[in-house]
Write a protein that holds these residues in place. Structure first.
Motif, PDB file in Angstrom:
ATOM      1  N   LEU A 238      42.576 -25.554 -12.224  1.00 31.94           N
ATOM      2  CA  LEU A 238      43.163 -25.633 -10.715  1.00 31.94           C
ATOM      3  C   LEU A 238      41.578 -26.246 -10.286  1.00 31.94           C
ATOM      4  CD1 LEU A 238      43.589 -21.959  -9.804  1.00 31.94           C
ATOM      5  CD2 LEU A 238      45.266 -23.126 -10.012  1.00 31.94           C
ATOM      6  N   SER A 239      42.452 -26.851  -9.379  1.00 33.00           N
ATOM      7  CA  SER A 239      40.427 -27.545  -8.293  1.00 33.00           C
ATOM      8  C   SER A 239      39.471 -26.212  -7.520  1.00 33.00           C
ATOM      9  CB  SER A 239      41.339 -28.078  -7.363  1.00 33.00           C
ATOM     10  OG  SER A 239      41.558 -26.860  -5.827  1.00 33.00           O
ATOM     11  N   LEU A 240      38.562 -26.263  -7.885  1.00 32.48           N
ATOM     12  CA  LEU A 240      37.633 -25.297  -7.792  1.00 32.48           C
ATOM     13  C   LEU A 240      38.408 -24.549  -6.052  1.00 32.48           C
ATOM     14  CD1 LEU A 240      35.427 -23.953  -7.717  1.00 32.48           C
ATOM     15  CD2 LEU A 240      33.578 -25.259  -6.579  1.00 32.48           C
ATOM     16  N   SER A 241      38.699 -25.962  -5.413  1.00 38.32           N
ATOM     17  CA  SER A 241      39.088 -24.561  -4.262  1.00 38.32           C
ATOM     18  C   SER A 241      40.071 -23.578  -4.051  1.00 38.32           C
ATOM     19  CB  SER A 241      39.149 -25.545  -2.601  1.00 38.32           C
ATOM     20  OG  SER A 241      40.207 -26.607  -3.696  1.00 38.32           O
ATOM     21  N   GLY A 242      41.261 -24.207  -5.108  1.00 39.18           N
ATOM     22  CA  GLY A 242      42.210 -24.407  -5.043  1.00 39.18           C
ATOM     23  C   GLY A 242      41.766 -22.334  -5.979  1.00 39.18           C
ATOM     24  N   ALA A 243      40.656 -22.378  -7.180  1.00 41.13           N
ATOM     25  CA  ALA A 243      40.347 -20.763  -7.518  1.00 41.13           C
ATOM     26  C   ALA A 243      39.507 -19.992  -6.802  1.00 41.13           C
ATOM     27  CB  ALA A 243      39.867 -21.476  -8.912  1.00 41.13           C
TER      28      ALA A 243
END
Length: 187
Positions: free
Chosen positions: A132-137
């Motif tokens: 995932l992207s950091l913002s998604g996580a």
């Protein structure tokens, strides 16, 4: 300052007397206003605003008087204080209930939340391991926390003291089963 004070003194006394019925307290407050005004004279910006400045000091002094005057009942000496052992026991029982509640979450929220909160992984590591992207996580962890909170509040009622959970009571059948099962393990 003394001459200006004398010209406003009687008006201030009347103002205070309308707020407080005890004449001795009125005189004490009037004296306190004079002291505060004398000590803070350098804060007065214009001589024409002396009257409003004195009334502001007077009003604040009256408010302080009522704040200090609030009566509190003394607590009895024999009042039982929550023992740290009981609080720790409640945490153990509550933490034992978290696993079944976590299992109720959809995988897309449960897995990032478990990795972050239970495994101690950084959110960047969670993002990398799940692709995932950091913002998604971060978003999934936050949503997972919110959904877990909703489940906890749906299952139990919590009693808080000084920012700590001091006790909880299950309010749903699922909560009662979990509570009974975990309570047996720790008592």
């Amino acid at each position: 300052m003394l001459a200006e004070w004398e010209s406003h003194k009687q008006q201030l006394r009347s103002y205070i007397a309308r707020q407080i019925s005890d004449q001795e307290v009125v005189e004490d407050i009037l004296q306190e206003v004079f002291i505060k005004a004398s000590d803070n004279l350098q804060q007065l910006k214009a001589k024409g605003s002396l009257r409003s400045w004195l009334y502001t000091i007077t009003r604040n002094t009256i408010i302080d008087y009522y704040r200090k005057r609030t009566n509190y009942e003394e607590l009895p000496d024999d009042l039982a204080q929550e023992s740290k052992d009981l609080i720790e026991q409640n945490y153990k029982v509550l933490s034992g209930c978290l696993r079944p509640l976590l299992q109720e979450l959809p995988d897309k929220y449960r897995i990032p939340l478990e990795l972050s909160e239970l495994e101690g992984m950084s959110q960047q590591d969670v993002a990398t391991s799940l692709g995932l992207s950091l913002s998604g996580a971060k978003s999934r962890v936050q949503r997972g926390r919110a959904k877990l909170r909703e489940l906890m509040l749906a299952c139990c009622e919590f009693e808080m003291s000084k920012g700590e959970i001091t006790d909880f009571t299950p309010k749903s059948e699922t909560g009662k089963k979990c509570y009974d099962r975990v309570r047996k393990r720790y008592t």
